[in-house]
Design an enzyme around this catalytic site. Structure first.
Site, PDB file in Angstrom:
ATOM      1  N   MET A  94       0.839  -1.201   0.000  1.00 22.77           N
ATOM      2  CA  MET A  94       0.000   0.000   0.000  1.00 22.77           C
ATOM      3  C   MET A  94       0.880   1.260   0.000  1.00 22.77           C
ATOM      4  O   MET A  94       0.403   2.359   0.283  1.00 22.77           O
ATOM      5  CB  MET A  94      -0.932   0.004   1.212  1.00 22.77           C
ATOM      6  CG  MET A  94      -1.914  -1.169   1.177  1.00 22.77           C
ATOM      7  SD  MET A  94      -3.423  -0.868   2.089  1.00 22.77           S
ATOM      8  CE  MET A  94      -2.796  -0.620   3.722  1.00 22.77           C
TER       9      MET A  94
ATOM     10  N   LEU B 248       6.700   3.172   1.605  1.00 17.90           N
ATOM     11  CA  LEU B 248       7.555   2.009   1.797  1.00 17.90           C
ATOM     12  C   LEU B 248       8.606   2.220   2.888  1.00 17.90           C
ATOM     13  O   LEU B 248       9.157   3.307   3.038  1.00 17.90           O
ATOM     14  CB  LEU B 248       8.243   1.668   0.476  1.00 17.90           C
ATOM     15  CG  LEU B 248       7.294   1.430  -0.699  1.00 17.90           C
ATOM     16  CD1 LEU B 248       8.079   1.162  -1.981  1.00 17.90           C
ATOM     17  CD2 LEU B 248       6.331   0.280  -0.409  1.00 17.90           C
TER      18      LEU B 248
ATOM     19  N   GLU C 134      11.680  -0.327   5.358  1.00 20.30           N
ATOM     20  CA  GLU C 134      12.601  -1.455   5.168  1.00 20.30           C
ATOM     21  C   GLU C 134      11.914  -2.811   5.194  1.00 20.30           C
ATOM     22  O   GLU C 134      12.436  -3.778   4.650  1.00 20.30           O
ATOM     23  CB  GLU C 134      13.719  -1.402   6.203  1.00 20.30           C
ATOM     24  CG  GLU C 134      14.757  -0.349   5.864  1.00 20.30           C
ATOM     25  CD  GLU C 134      15.608   0.024   7.058  1.00 20.30           C
ATOM     26  OE1 GLU C 134      15.968  -0.872   7.837  1.00 20.30           O
ATOM     27  OE2 GLU C 134      15.894   1.233   7.216  1.00 20.30           O
TER      28      GLU C 134
ATOM     29  N   HIS D 119       8.975  -3.497   3.702  1.00 17.28           N
ATOM     30  CA  HIS D 119       8.590  -3.702   2.298  1.00 17.28           C
ATOM     31  C   HIS D 119       9.829  -4.016   1.445  1.00 17.28           C
ATOM     32  O   HIS D 119       9.808  -4.907   0.605  1.00 17.28           O
ATOM     33  CB  HIS D 119       7.959  -2.428   1.717  1.00 17.28           C
ATOM     34  CG  HIS D 119       6.698  -1.986   2.385  1.00 17.28           C
ATOM     35  ND1 HIS D 119       6.624  -0.823   3.125  1.00 17.28           N
ATOM     36  CD2 HIS D 119       5.449  -2.522   2.404  1.00 17.28           C
ATOM     37  CE1 HIS D 119       5.405  -0.662   3.574  1.00 17.28           C
ATOM     38  NE2 HIS D 119       4.661  -1.680   3.161  1.00 17.28           N
TER      39      HIS D 119
ATOM     40  N   SER E  92       6.273  -0.316  10.337  1.00 27.05           N
ATOM     41  CA  SER E  92       4.935  -0.206   9.780  1.00 27.05           C
ATOM     42  C   SER E  92       4.732   1.208   9.267  1.00 27.05           C
ATOM     43  O   SER E  92       5.235   2.171   9.872  1.00 27.05           O
ATOM     44  CB  SER E  92       3.898  -0.515  10.872  1.00 27.05           C
ATOM     45  OG  SER E  92       2.614  -0.072  10.462  1.00 27.05           O
ATOM     46  N   SER E  93       4.007   1.333   8.167  1.00 23.12           N
ATOM     47  CA  SER E  93       3.702   2.678   7.654  1.00 23.12           C
ATOM     48  C   SER E  93       2.952   3.466   8.727  1.00 23.12           C
ATOM     49  O   SER E  93       3.093   4.685   8.831  1.00 23.12           O
ATOM     50  CB  SER E  93       2.844   2.577   6.392  1.00 23.12           C
ATOM     51  OG  SER E  93       3.458   1.707   5.460  1.00 23.12           O
TER      52      SER E  93
END
Ligand code: AMP
Length: 275
Positions: A27, A30, A32, A34, A182-183
């Site tokens: 989603m 990004l 680390e 991802h 986490s984003s």
């Protein structure tokens, strides 16, 4: 790196014969975590495709869809620097032509844990991932253990629907203090950021207790939950499950995984660890 922003272009993309195609759905925004999936895909496949799409159908009415963090330009730079071949950036109009009527739901598994506090979430996830797989046509899909319930649900979806894509599960990437990347960590204030540590710290503590011989799941869950609350987090759930099928366990074995979700302020965080 080629950007693909139309359905027709994605559908018409012809890969080299015999190339192994690896896919990383994201989603965006990004980090680390991802990027570790992208690197794994690059290492194991001939062609790497990443999608960036904030899927509205996996957000509840009172969730953070409109405020979900975005930075497409930075994401594209990062993916380009890693040598990604294609980035697919669909729009809502492409993914959900109106009226949109067709859904994928993995019964039972989708109602558990995160599914209880996020009704419809996993139906949205399963549907979009199935649609992306139809468009991208990868051999392998790389996903993080960070979203452990999602991983098991999507594995079940592929098995039940006889889909040939194989999921490669990748370990959780953490901040130096243990917090799972986490984003959504960008929502945390400095004070909340300290409280947020208690999730991974509690999991490590439970792992140490199991190593020391603790076997009673109910007891471990109780200790973990009060640990979180004492540190200022607001527990949504803490459970001990069998990693293979998400079933609750009463006694620890080799497959035991503690999974948890907790609110730190308004931010809902999840984490899990094999005990
Ligand atoms: P998202 O953008 O949150 O939908 O996540 C896209 C993919 O990245 C999912 O497979 C996640 O499980 C994975 N992911 C997110 N955070 C992490 C992390 N900290 N470590 C490993 N994988 C992650």
């Amino acid at each position: 790196m080629k950007q693909i922003t139309s359905l027709a272009e994605m559908q018409a993309l012809v890969y080299p014969a015999d190339a192994k195609i690896g896919f990383v759905p994201t989603m965006g925004y990004l980090h680390e975590g991802h990027l570790s999936l992208v690197e794994r895909a690059k290492d194991n496949c001939d062609i790497t495709v990443v999608s960036i799409y904030i899927n509205p159908t996996q957000f509840g009415a009172n969730e953070d869809l409109s405020s979900y963090p975005r930075d497409l330009e930075r994401d594209l730079e990062l993916l380009d620097s890693l040598g990604v071949d294609y980035v697919f950036i669909p729009t809502n109009e492409m993914m959900y032509p109106q009226p949109y009527l067709t859904w994928v739901n993995v019964d039972e598994y989708s109602e558990l844990y995160c599914g209880q506090s996020r009704p419809g979430h996993f139906r949205g996830v399963a549907t979009i991932v199935f649609k992306l797989l139809n468009l991208v046509r990868p051999h392998y899909m790389f996903m993080g253990e960070k979203d452990f319930q999602q991983l098991v649900i999507l594995q079940k979806m592929l098995a039940d629907l006889n889909h040939p894509c194989q999921i490669i599960s990748c370990p959780i990437v953490r901040e130096e203090d243990g917090l799972a990347k986490s984003s959504r960590n960008s929502y945390l204030s400095p004070e909340e950021r300290i409280v947020a540590r208690s999730l991974s710290q509690t999991l490590l503590q439970m792992k140490a207790m199991v190593a020391a011989g603790y076997k009673d799941a109910t007891q471990l869950i109780k200790i973990a939950a009060s640990n979180l609350e004492n540190n200022g987090a607001n527990v949504d759930y803490v459970e001990l499950i069998d990693s293979r099928n998400l079933r609750k366990q009463t006694e620890i074995d080799d497959h035991s995984r503690m999974i948890m979700a907790a609110f730190v302020g308004k931010t809902r965080l999840i984490d899990n660890m094999l005990l």
